[in-house]
Design an enzyme around this catalytic site. Sequence first.
Site, PDB file in Angstrom:
ATOM      1  N   CYS A 156       6.364  -1.226 -19.928  1.00 16.97           N
ATOM      2  CA  CYS A 156       8.096  -0.589 -19.458  1.00 16.97           C
ATOM      3  C   CYS A 156       9.097  -1.520 -19.699  1.00 16.97           C
ATOM      4  O   CYS A 156       9.296  -1.929 -20.854  1.00 16.97           O
ATOM      5  CB  CYS A 156       7.901   0.131 -18.131  1.00 16.97           C
ATOM      6  SG  CYS A 156       9.272   1.181 -17.927  1.00 16.97           S
ATOM      7  N   HIS A 165       3.320   3.741 -17.519  1.00 17.90           N
ATOM      8  CA  HIS A 165       2.681   2.955 -16.525  1.00 17.90           C
ATOM      9  C   HIS A 165       1.298   3.111 -16.397  1.00 17.90           C
ATOM     10  O   HIS A 165       0.805   4.050 -15.733  1.00 17.90           O
ATOM     11  CB  HIS A 165       3.418   3.026 -15.292  1.00 17.90           C
ATOM     12  CG  HIS A 165       4.892   2.346 -15.178  1.00 17.90           C
ATOM     13  ND1 HIS A 165       5.145   1.210 -14.595  1.00 17.90           N
ATOM     14  CD2 HIS A 165       5.995   3.059 -15.350  1.00 17.90           C
ATOM     15  CE1 HIS A 165       6.358   1.102 -14.798  1.00 17.90           C
ATOM     16  NE2 HIS A 165       7.058   2.076 -15.199  1.00 17.90           N
ATOM     17  N   GLU A 183      -0.961   1.659 -14.672  1.00 14.55           N
ATOM     18  CA  GLU A 183      -1.345   1.115 -13.343  1.00 14.55           C
ATOM     19  C   GLU A 183      -1.316   2.154 -12.250  1.00 14.55           C
ATOM     20  O   GLU A 183      -2.064   2.059 -11.267  1.00 14.55           O
ATOM     21  CB  GLU A 183      -0.441  -0.152 -12.735  1.00 14.55           C
ATOM     22  CG  GLU A 183       0.795   0.145 -12.521  1.00 14.55           C
ATOM     23  CD  GLU A 183       1.822   0.017 -13.558  1.00 14.55           C
ATOM     24  OE1 GLU A 183       1.335   0.263 -14.759  1.00 14.55           O
ATOM     25  OE2 GLU A 183       2.978  -0.048 -13.307  1.00 14.55           O
ATOM     26  N   VAL A 227      -9.208  -6.110  12.557  1.00 15.62           N
ATOM     27  CA  VAL A 227     -10.172  -6.289  11.422  1.00 15.62           C
ATOM     28  C   VAL A 227      -9.606  -7.571  10.986  1.00 15.62           C
ATOM     29  O   VAL A 227     -10.373  -8.535  10.252  1.00 15.62           O
ATOM     30  CB  VAL A 227     -10.318  -4.964  10.406  1.00 15.62           C
ATOM     31  CG1 VAL A 227      -8.985  -4.841  10.146  1.00 15.62           C
ATOM     32  CG2 VAL A 227     -11.335  -5.444   9.339  1.00 15.62           C
ATOM     33  N   ASP A 228      -8.340  -7.704  10.576  1.00 19.37           N
ATOM     34  CA  ASP A 228      -7.822  -8.927   9.859  1.00 19.37           C
ATOM     35  C   ASP A 228      -8.320 -10.220  10.446  1.00 19.37           C
ATOM     36  O   ASP A 228      -8.771 -11.219   9.752  1.00 19.37           O
ATOM     37  CB  ASP A 228      -6.437  -8.750   9.429  1.00 19.37           C
ATOM     38  CG  ASP A 228      -5.943  -7.622   8.962  1.00 19.37           C
ATOM     39  OD1 ASP A 228      -6.786  -6.928   8.110  1.00 19.37           O
ATOM     40  OD2 ASP A 228      -4.750  -7.312   8.804  1.00 19.37           O
ATOM     41  N   THR A 262     -10.205 -10.844  12.731  1.00 20.14           N
ATOM     42  CA  THR A 262     -11.759 -11.019  12.987  1.00 20.14           C
ATOM     43  C   THR A 262     -12.369 -11.595  11.672  1.00 20.14           C
ATOM     44  O   THR A 262     -13.135 -12.570  11.695  1.00 20.14           O
ATOM     45  CB  THR A 262     -12.512  -9.708  13.378  1.00 20.14           C
ATOM     46  OG1 THR A 262     -11.990  -9.486  14.518  1.00 20.14           O
ATOM     47  CG2 THR A 262     -13.943 -10.146  13.698  1.00 20.14           C
ATOM     48  N   LYS A 319       6.773  10.577  10.271  1.00 22.29           N
ATOM     49  CA  LYS A 319       7.774   9.494  10.191  1.00 22.29           C
ATOM     50  C   LYS A 319       7.950   9.416   8.647  1.00 22.29           C
ATOM     51  O   LYS A 319       7.040   9.363   7.855  1.00 22.29           O
ATOM     52  CB  LYS A 319       6.768   8.206  10.316  1.00 22.29           C
ATOM     53  CG  LYS A 319       7.609   6.807  10.048  1.00 22.29           C
ATOM     54  CD  LYS A 319       6.479   5.467  10.465  1.00 22.29           C
ATOM     55  CE  LYS A 319       7.499   4.346   9.886  1.00 22.29           C
ATOM     56  NZ  LYS A 319       6.724   3.177  10.383  1.00 22.29           N
TER      57      LYS A 319
HETATM   58  P1  XMP Z   1       6.261   2.399  13.689  1.00 22.62           P
HETATM   59  O1  XMP Z   1       6.238   2.746  15.404  1.00 22.62           O
HETATM   60  O2  XMP Z   1       7.293   1.332  13.244  1.00 22.62           O
HETATM   61  O3  XMP Z   1       4.945   1.544  13.469  1.00 22.62           O
HETATM   62  O4  XMP Z   1       6.184   3.588  12.694  1.00 22.62           O
HETATM   63  C1  XMP Z   1       4.211   1.106  12.164  1.00 22.62           C
HETATM   64  C2  XMP Z   1       2.888   0.297  12.238  1.00 22.62           C
HETATM   65  O5  XMP Z   1       3.281  -0.994  12.862  1.00 22.62           O
HETATM   66  C3  XMP Z   1       2.783  -1.072  14.311  1.00 22.62           C
HETATM   67  N1  XMP Z   1       3.719  -1.783  15.240  1.00 22.62           N
HETATM   68  C4  XMP Z   1       3.573  -2.961  15.493  1.00 22.62           C
HETATM   69  N2  XMP Z   1       2.612  -4.066  15.262  1.00 22.62           N
HETATM   70  N3  XMP Z   1       3.958  -5.484  16.592  1.00 22.62           N
HETATM   71  C5  XMP Z   1       2.601  -5.404  15.779  1.00 22.62           C
HETATM   72  O6  XMP Z   1       1.953  -6.037  15.766  1.00 22.62           O
HETATM   73  C6  XMP Z   1       4.824  -4.669  16.958  1.00 22.62           C
HETATM   74  O7  XMP Z   1       5.636  -4.925  17.483  1.00 22.62           O
HETATM   75  C7  XMP Z   1       4.552  -3.212  16.254  1.00 22.62           C
HETATM   76  N4  XMP Z   1       5.472  -2.346  16.274  1.00 22.62           N
HETATM   77  C8  XMP Z   1       4.889  -1.196  15.777  1.00 22.62           C
HETATM   78  C9  XMP Z   1       2.370   0.185  14.711  1.00 22.62           C
HETATM   79  O8  XMP Z   1       1.198   0.264  15.743  1.00 22.62           O
HETATM   80  C10 XMP Z   1       1.903   1.081  13.511  1.00 22.62           C
HETATM   81  O9  XMP Z   1       0.789   0.770  13.059  1.00 22.62           O
END
Ligand code: XMP
Length: 523
Positions: A77, A170, A172, A228-229, A231, A515
């Site tokens: 592109c 693209h 990819e 997981v990360d 660990t 969301k």
């Molecule tokens: P929201 O609530 O913004 O969350 O839609 C998106 C992702 O982020 C996580 N989350 C956090 N993780 N510290 C963290 O380590 C924080 O303050 C925090 N706030 C939200 C949330 O669980 C979801 O996976």
Amino acid sequence: TILILDFGSQYSHLITRRVRECGVYCELLPCTQKIAELNFKPKGVILSGSPFSITDEGAPHVDPAVFDLGVPVLGICYGLQQIAMNRGGQTGLATKREYGYAELNVVRHPGHIIADKLFEGVADKTTVWMSHGDHLDQPPKGFTIIGTTTTSEYAAIAHEKEHIYGIQFHPEVSHSAEGTKILKNFVIGICGANANWSMGSFIDKEIERIRTLVGPHGCVIGAVSGGVDSTVAAVLMKRAIGDRFHAILVDNGVMRLNECETVKHTLNDSLGINLTVADASDLFLSRLKGVTDPEKKRKIIGNTFIEVFEAEAHRIDNENKELGRDKIEWLLQGTLYPDVIESISFKGPSATIKSHHNVGGLLEDMRLNLIEPLRELFKDEVRALGSLLGIPDDLIWRHPFPGPGIAIRVLGEVTPEQVDIARRADHIYIEEIKNAGLYRKISQAYAALLPVRSVGVMGDQRTYEQVIALRAVETKDFMTADWFEFPYSVLKRISNRIINEVHGVNRVVYDVSSKPPSTIEWE
Ligand code: XMP
């Protein structure tokens, strides 16, 4: 190594992804990278797309030295426009913009090996994904057409003698049916890159790198959460330097039911990591007393975490001194590739570097250096790596859990009693999700405790108790998410158990918000 130069396209990281899937190691660098300053000699270069139009003021341009490297170049592109500009072709704003699906007609040149290599084995008509405004009015001198669409006469071009290719679509994105094959033709068939990048080779290479970096006596500390990360990063460190890696698990008093014990058991007893559990739950809970504002809760927990972690690190340092070990000089972070891309990707005329380290303060206060063994990996690669390192499945597939923990899932004031209610409800909820075999289908699930009371009846008694809100979402990247469609029977069992088994709760509701506009967490 294949070098990918990023001109800011939203798809740049996908190019990296696809090249890796071909087993070829690659690095993504901003398009402002000076070729003379590269610390490796690439086997080939891919120029990404861009949100810029070639005629925009401040539009980025590739270092022309790319074409003197003597290695194959593929422009995608905007990358195609860069090739055309460099080679004196003309580009114009497309009279017909092309977005979405298009049919690419492959043009072959019997006997013309170089030009035909890119689409070797690709169907004569293949579906590709377009997303561009600029197009080529005329290919540069020495180039031949290797593909057309109904709207682009020059949808794909190749140099007649050099291995330089430009494509308007693209490859990819997954909507380009044979995109990965085309990229594979380029990186393996044309560049001759070795397809030897595998998780096993990654482990060996990374362990060697860590050992060299840290030296024979150097010490590393890192926080672990049971996620997981952290660990996977910790197990890798343990393999590389054994007990000279110290993991610290901070009990902040707002973790899930039995979480500290479980994490300690897995990391310390099963995986043999040198782990210290710092029980600071009273300190955290005392500081959270009377606080209801979500942002304040987050700040208190973040700052207290750093304080506790730092005190532990000093303690370990002193212990180490007595053992005749070196001072701790390194801090382990489980940073993943998407964070790295976010911080180095090209965002405009000047590349901005964003700091994404939430423990930045530690680095400065303690004069520590960062060590990030997962910085080249995507989440699913981290999971594959975790499996290979012998980390149990349960942990590898755990839903993400926010740093502020249950404190942001107890709405309103966080007291030990409220945390206890939320914890018990959450435990039942997750247990039933697992029993129903739905845990892996859901990206994240948790129970929140609402600071409202409602009337109920239990036996012959009127009750006036709190509400549990259940949240479960499906998402790819946690930036957007949709609520999970539970079978009613599962919801029924969960609600029943929570109301019967958790004192202080007489009502359960299910959150059906996506969301955006809602977020995944309630606070
Ligand atoms: P929201 O609530 O913004 O969350 O839609 C998106 C992702 O982020 C996580 N989350 C956090 N993780 N510290 C963290 O380590 C924080 O303050 C925090 N706030 C939200 C949330 O669980 C979801 O996976």
